[in-house]
Design a protein around this motif. Structure first.
Motif, PDB file in Angstrom:
ATOM      1  N   ASN A 474       0.277 -50.607 -18.706  1.00 13.00           N
ATOM      2  CA  ASN A 474       0.149 -49.306 -18.003  1.00 13.00           C
ATOM      3  C   ASN A 474      -1.214 -48.430 -18.701  1.00 13.00           C
ATOM      4  O   ASN A 474      -1.940 -48.033 -17.674  1.00 13.00           O
ATOM      5  CB  ASN A 474       1.409 -48.351 -18.020  1.00 13.00           C
ATOM      6  N   ASN A 475      -0.999 -48.225 -19.837  1.00 11.90           N
ATOM      7  CA  ASN A 475      -1.856 -47.314 -20.531  1.00 11.90           C
ATOM      8  C   ASN A 475      -3.479 -47.815 -20.266  1.00 11.90           C
ATOM      9  O   ASN A 475      -4.405 -47.087 -20.258  1.00 11.90           O
ATOM     10  CB  ASN A 475      -1.682 -47.162 -21.897  1.00 11.90           C
ATOM     11  N   TYR A 476      -3.489 -49.131 -20.570  1.00 16.21           N
ATOM     12  CA  TYR A 476      -5.100 -49.846 -20.500  1.00 16.21           C
ATOM     13  C   TYR A 476      -5.568 -49.431 -18.955  1.00 16.21           C
ATOM     14  O   TYR A 476      -6.723 -49.483 -18.698  1.00 16.21           O
ATOM     15  CB  TYR A 476      -4.753 -51.074 -20.675  1.00 16.21           C
ATOM     16  N   SER A 477      -4.594 -49.774 -17.976  1.00 16.69           N
ATOM     17  CA  SER A 477      -4.965 -49.661 -16.570  1.00 16.69           C
ATOM     18  C   SER A 477      -5.464 -48.179 -16.369  1.00 16.69           C
ATOM     19  O   SER A 477      -6.396 -47.908 -15.790  1.00 16.69           O
ATOM     20  CB  SER A 477      -3.909 -50.155 -15.723  1.00 16.69           C
ATOM     21  N   TYR A 478      -4.594 -47.353 -16.873  1.00 15.62           N
ATOM     22  CA  TYR A 478      -4.877 -46.072 -16.514  1.00 15.62           C
ATOM     23  C   TYR A 478      -6.256 -45.436 -17.092  1.00 15.62           C
ATOM     24  O   TYR A 478      -7.104 -44.948 -16.643  1.00 15.62           O
ATOM     25  CB  TYR A 478      -3.884 -45.086 -17.142  1.00 15.62           C
ATOM     26  N   TYR A 479      -6.444 -45.920 -18.515  1.00 16.71           N
ATOM     27  CA  TYR A 479      -7.793 -45.432 -18.998  1.00 16.71           C
ATOM     28  C   TYR A 479      -9.103 -46.166 -18.583  1.00 16.71           C
ATOM     29  O   TYR A 479      -9.871 -45.609 -18.118  1.00 16.71           O
ATOM     30  CB  TYR A 479      -7.879 -45.959 -20.700  1.00 16.71           C
TER      31      TYR A 479
END
Length: 585
Positions: A474-479
């Motif tokens: 999730n975090n990697y995709s969002y960034y």
């Protein structure tokens, strides 16, 4: 051959030595007295059959006793074994060697000497007791039992009390319950009702599932010791185990006014709860909790019992009263905090957990709960203070370094956050799950510092090891989407998230954000509409407003931004968006 245990000999020597000091005799005279006494006792060990042999053995024994008194058992043994070589027929020397081997931590070597001592003199109780002890230490319980049985068969004076030791072996080691019961009953006939004997019999009957006999033993104790309420409770519990609930209830009711331990109240309350007699249970609960002399431990047992399957609001009311009645008891505050957390009253729960650690800083789990709720409530300043306090007490706990790093991260103090996360990694080497959490937070922090290569590398390393780690995905995709970089990777990861957890509002929001960054506005809007229903966080509401603004639905966009502003967790541009009624990216 007569034997006097060496410990007794030492005692006599000590008394003579003290007596000589008190009389202030000259050193020379005192030495003669001590030498004379030691020699006398040594003679009792080695015997007097052959005067020359005896004298030689005595000298070795005296030398050994000096070392024995100094707890230098190996040196003592060296001399005792020399004495034994001189006089191998001395039962006393064999005993002394066995006892010294035991003191030296070598019980297995002692057994043969203790056995020989009995062979040479079979009417000395100390020899049997030592051998029995040695067998027990080596787990040879049947041999130990045989040793005690042989001692009793000799009818040696002063041994009847040791029948209890034999009964304990029968009961707990060889499981020969009939033999144990017979010995306990013999002792009871001789000495009357004794707590240890009756309890032991009761345990055997319980083990045999003979509740009737076990209850009779419990009743015997209750009658013999009416002032001891542990016995009264034991009797009531046995009545319950035997299915005599009415009799147990009547017995407890008769004891309530006399029981200042309140154990009767607690057991009666549990009976009412089990029988679903709610009115009686609640009345007893309210009345008992109002008692000013109620011990904290009993109060908390009441509250725990009430919390099991009870009405959360009612429980909360009782707990509120409890913390008022016992404001300095950390356990009561702990129960109150857990109930508040269960009610989702997180701010009050956080404050209650803080009260727990204020009263008892050693409550590790309470510190964890406090820091977790600080994080959930996005109270970065409190989280920093509390995590620093926790680390003063637990400087090697990686979980507290994690929370400390989160506090610095949320305060935009990124270098300090990195220090804390790296400290945590140093203490989390044996905890893979915690290592991953720390690394995700480390990647978040590097991203916040615009050190994107470092951030991406950490996320990619995590996903190689844990390809289905939803937080990393999730975090990697969002960034990536926020930077409009590697959009194919962002999309792939976000789709995988939805395969893993299709109804997670946060993950739906991340995918909607990616669609927004790809200018797929209608698709993004649909996804955000679902996301705000499932997880109406500040960031999701804000981004939903962004989509609406681009679709020229400006009034609806501003409405979403205003909703986001009422929460915590929006972007740094949120306030300006609301004020200027303009989209900033």
């Amino acid at each position: 051959m007569k034997w006097v245990a060496f410990c007794i000999a030492l005692g006599v020597l000590s008394v003579e030595h003290t007596f000589a000091q008190k009389k202030k005799k000259k050193d020379k005279d005192k030495d003669k007295i001590e030498e004379s006494e030691s020699q006398a006792r040594t003679e009792e060990i080695v015997g007097k059959d052959d005067r020359q042999t005896t004298l030689m053995a005595e000298r070795q024994m005296l030398e050994g006793m000096k070392y024995y008194a100094l707890d230098n058992y190996l040196a003592a043994l060296e001399n005792f074994l020399k004495a034994l070589k001189i006089n191998p027929k001395s039962s006393g020397i064999h005993y002394q060697v066995a006892e010294t081997y035991l003191k030296a931590g070598r019980p297995n070597d002692a057994i043969a000497y203790a056995e020989k001592a009995i062979d040479l003199e079979d009417n000395n109780k100390y020899y049997y007791l030592l051998l029995g002890k040695l067998y027990e230490s080596q787990g040879q319980y049947e041999e130990a039992a045989k040793t005690y049985e042989k001692m009793f068969s000799k009818k040696i004076a002063g041994t009847d009390l040791y029948a209890y030791d034999l009964a304990q072996i029968y009961q707990f080691r060889t499981k020969e319950y009939p033999k144990a019961l017979k010995l306990y009953e013999t002792l009871e006939k001789k000495y009357g009702v004794q707590e240890a004997l009756t309890k032991a019999k009761q345990l055997i009957y319980i083990e045999q599932k003979n509740n009737i006999s076990a209850t009779l033993e419990a009743e015997k104790l209750a009658k013999a010791f009416p002032e001891n309420f542990s016995h009264q409770i034991n009797y009531a519990e046995m009545l319950l185990a035997s299915g005599e609930e009415a009799k147990a209830e009547s017995f407890l009711l008769n004891n309530l006014s006399k029981d200042y331990s309140f154990a009767s109240h607690l057991l009666l309350y549990r009976i009412y709860k089990k029988q679903n007699r709610k009115d009686l249970a609640n009345n007893l609960l309210t009345k008992t909790l109002a008692e000013k002399s109620l011990p904290d431990e009993v109060r908390n047992q009441f509250l725990k019992g009430n919390a099991e399957g009870g009405d959360v609001t009612q429980i909360n009311n009782e707990l509120e009263k409890a913390v008022q009645n016992a404001p300095q008891d950390p356990e009561t505050w702990w129960l109150y905090a857990k109930n508040l957390e269960q009610k989702k009253d997180l701010e009050k729960a956080r404050n209650a957990y803080f009260k727990v650690v204020s009263l008892d800083g050693n409550r590790f789990e309470a510190w964890q709960k406090l820091l977790y709720l600080d994080t959930e409530l996005m109270q970065a300043s409190e989280l920093l203070i509390h995590s620093e306090q926790a680390l003063e007490l637990y400087p090697t706990q990686a979980i507290f370094w994690l929370y400390n790093g989160i506090a610095y991260h949320e305060s935009k103090k990124y270098p300090k956050a990195i220090e804390s996360f790296e400290q945590g990694l140093g203490f989390a080497k044996n905890n893979a799950k915690l290592q991953t959490q720390l690394n995700i937070r480390l990647a978040d922090t590097y991203h916040g510092m615009s050190q994107y290569e470092k951030s991406d590398k950490i996320f990619e390393d995590i996903l190689v090891k844990e390809p289905e780690n939803v937080i990393a995905l999730n975090n990697y995709s969002y960034y990536l989407a926020s930077r409009k970089q590697k959009m194919d990777v962002a999309t792939k990861n976000a789709k995988k998230l939805l395969e893993l957890q299709p109804e997670n509002g946060i993950f739906i929001g991340t995918y909607a954000w990616i669609l927004y960054k790809q200018n797929k506005l209608q698709d993004s809007k649909k996804m955000f509409e679902k996301a705000v229903t499932l997880a109406p966080s500040a960031l999701i509401l804000e981004h939903y407003g962004d989509v609406l603004f681009k679709l020229n639905e400006k009034d609806k966009a501003i409405e979403q931004w205003q909703k986001a502003q009422s929460l915590k967790g929006g972007s740094p541009q949120l306030a300006k968006k609301v004020t200027d009624k303009q989209l900033y990216e």
